[in-house]
Design an enzyme around this catalytic site. Structure first.
Site, PDB file in Angstrom:
ATOM      1  N   SER A 194      35.881  39.315  36.833  1.00 50.08           N
ATOM      2  CA  SER A 194      33.888  40.064  35.574  1.00 50.08           C
ATOM      3  C   SER A 194      35.137  41.632  35.054  1.00 50.08           C
ATOM      4  O   SER A 194      35.587  41.981  36.263  1.00 50.08           O
ATOM      5  CB  SER A 194      33.107  40.377  36.509  1.00 50.08           C
ATOM      6  OG  SER A 194      31.918  40.757  35.186  1.00 50.08           O
TER       7      SER A 194
ATOM      8  N   TYR B 153      27.146  43.877  41.606  1.00 52.78           N
ATOM      9  CA  TYR B 153      27.613  43.122  40.762  1.00 52.78           C
ATOM     10  C   TYR B 153      28.915  43.298  40.952  1.00 52.78           C
ATOM     11  O   TYR B 153      30.557  42.048  41.444  1.00 52.78           O
ATOM     12  CB  TYR B 153      27.732  42.005  40.001  1.00 52.78           C
ATOM     13  CG  TYR B 153      27.615  40.871  39.287  1.00 52.78           C
ATOM     14  CD1 TYR B 153      28.044  40.044  39.874  1.00 52.78           C
ATOM     15  CD2 TYR B 153      28.727  41.268  37.985  1.00 52.78           C
ATOM     16  CE1 TYR B 153      28.932  39.111  38.954  1.00 52.78           C
ATOM     17  CE2 TYR B 153      29.391  40.332  37.589  1.00 52.78           C
ATOM     18  CZ  TYR B 153      29.669  39.550  37.854  1.00 52.78           C
ATOM     19  OH  TYR B 153      30.566  38.059  36.782  1.00 52.78           O
TER      20      TYR B 153
ATOM     21  N   LYS C 259      33.099  41.634  42.705  1.00 51.06           N
ATOM     22  CA  LYS C 259      34.002  41.146  42.172  1.00 51.06           C
ATOM     23  C   LYS C 259      35.454  42.018  42.115  1.00 51.06           C
ATOM     24  O   LYS C 259      36.073  41.154  42.828  1.00 51.06           O
ATOM     25  CB  LYS C 259      33.627  41.392  40.723  1.00 51.06           C
ATOM     26  CG  LYS C 259      32.543  40.184  40.461  1.00 51.06           C
ATOM     27  CD  LYS C 259      32.901  38.537  40.933  1.00 51.06           C
ATOM     28  CE  LYS C 259      32.483  36.961  40.234  1.00 51.06           C
ATOM     29  NZ  LYS C 259      32.703  36.259  40.759  1.00 51.06           N
TER      30      LYS C 259
END
Length: 325
Positions: free
Chosen positions: A117, A141, A145
């Site tokens: 991402s 998040y 990643k």
């Protein structure tokens, strides 16, 4: 020989599956159906229902289907929600990736394309993000990643002298939109396009999150990229890994210029023909002002390019959602 697509019953993953089969490759799907839908998986593709956290299931699936590579799309993908659910985010995205790599090693599977991402960059201090731009994720998040990318890197180093050294690449992107198949649409309750579509279908006013960002019109700016283009890049990466060609550790799948939320809202009005002025809610935690990346490296190696205008992205997503009833 086949490729395992984790999360292949989801919005992005099912497009990857279609792109694989369209390229004459065999796909197998592993999905726990927490957000994916069986109807998104083509009827001629094997769907294994289960979690990537189930180590035994992952290895058995790799062996039983003679898998030669993994496209790892499964994960918890909501940056804002990850601030409230960091432990869940790390379990799904970090532990899940670790288990996949462990199962791959046990089954002698050595190729993996990782769905990363642009959130790994946080709020960049440069106008255009490149692959080596500093990584400062601003949400659990994004952190998860980035750790996933580290796991691939470290496993590749550890297996470099083995009979089956890990070959890998990570594809970084942000807002994936549109549809390349009328039977598949974005079902996320947190992404901009489905939020707007559901409001319009319900006859209510769409809501956006924040208009006080440090951007020209006050709304945040992102790379909005068509899901069909993203899927093709995954397949190109898989082919490059399988053929033994040189490949970079990571590629940014960026537009090079980006679009603001206001620009997207204007396109929504044009395409749907429904006049509205969006309501403005508070910012979501963990959402940076601007992330726009160059896609030059991916264009060189993965035939990456923006094949759709903003109106085409909106139209394809809108038509797919309306066809679902």
């Amino acid at each position: 020989m086949s490729w395992l697509v984790t999360g292949g019953a989801g919005y992005i993953g099912s497009h990857v599956v279609r792109a694989l089969t369209g390229a004459g490759m065999t796909a197998v799907v592993l999905d726990d159906l927490s957000s994916g839908r069986p109807s998104f998986v083509p009827g001629d593709v094997t769907l294994v229902e289960g979690s990537i956290l189930d180590r035994e299931l992952v290895e058995r699936t790799l062996r039983e289907h003679a898998v030669t590579g993994v496209i790892h799309v499964a994960g918890f993908k909501y940056a804002g929600v990850s601030v409230q659910r960091p432990l869940h985010t790390y379990a799904q995205n970090v532990e899940g990736t670790r288990i996949i790599l462990e199962a791959m090693a046990a089954a002698d599977v050595s190729n993996i394309v990782f769905s990363s991402s642009a959130a790994v960059f946080g709020t960049p201090d440069v106008p255009l993000v490149e692959e080596d731009t500093a990584k400062r994720p601003s949400s659990p998040y994004g952190e998860s990643k980035l750790i996933g990318e580290w796991l691939l890197r470290d496993q590749a180093i550890a297996t470099a002298a083995s009979e089956h050294p890990l070959r890998h690449t990570s594809l970084r992107y942000f807002n994936v939109v549109g549809s390349a198949d009328p039977s598949v649409y974005d079902v996320s309750p947190h992404n901009l396009f489905p939020i707007v579509f559901e409001a319009l279908l319900a006859g209510t006013t769409p809501r956006i999150f924040g208009d006080d960002y440090d951007t020209p019109d006050g709304t945040n700016v992102r790379d909005y990229v068509h899901v069909g283009d993203i899927a093709l890049a995954h397949v190109a990466a898989a082919k490059r890994l399988e053929s033994g060609e040189p490949i970079e550790a990571a590629y940014n799948l960026g537009s090079g210029d980006g679009l603001s939320v206001k620009q997207i809202m204007d396109a929504m009005v044009r395409v749907t023909g429904i006049e509205f002025v969006p309501e403005v809610g508070p910012r979501r935690p963990g959402d940076p002002d601007r992330i726009v990346a160059t896609g030059a490296l991916a264009a060189r190696d993965l035939d990456w390019r923006m094949r759709h205008t903003v109106d085409e992205m909106v139209r394809s997503g809108w038509e797919a959602r309306r066809s679902a009833g």
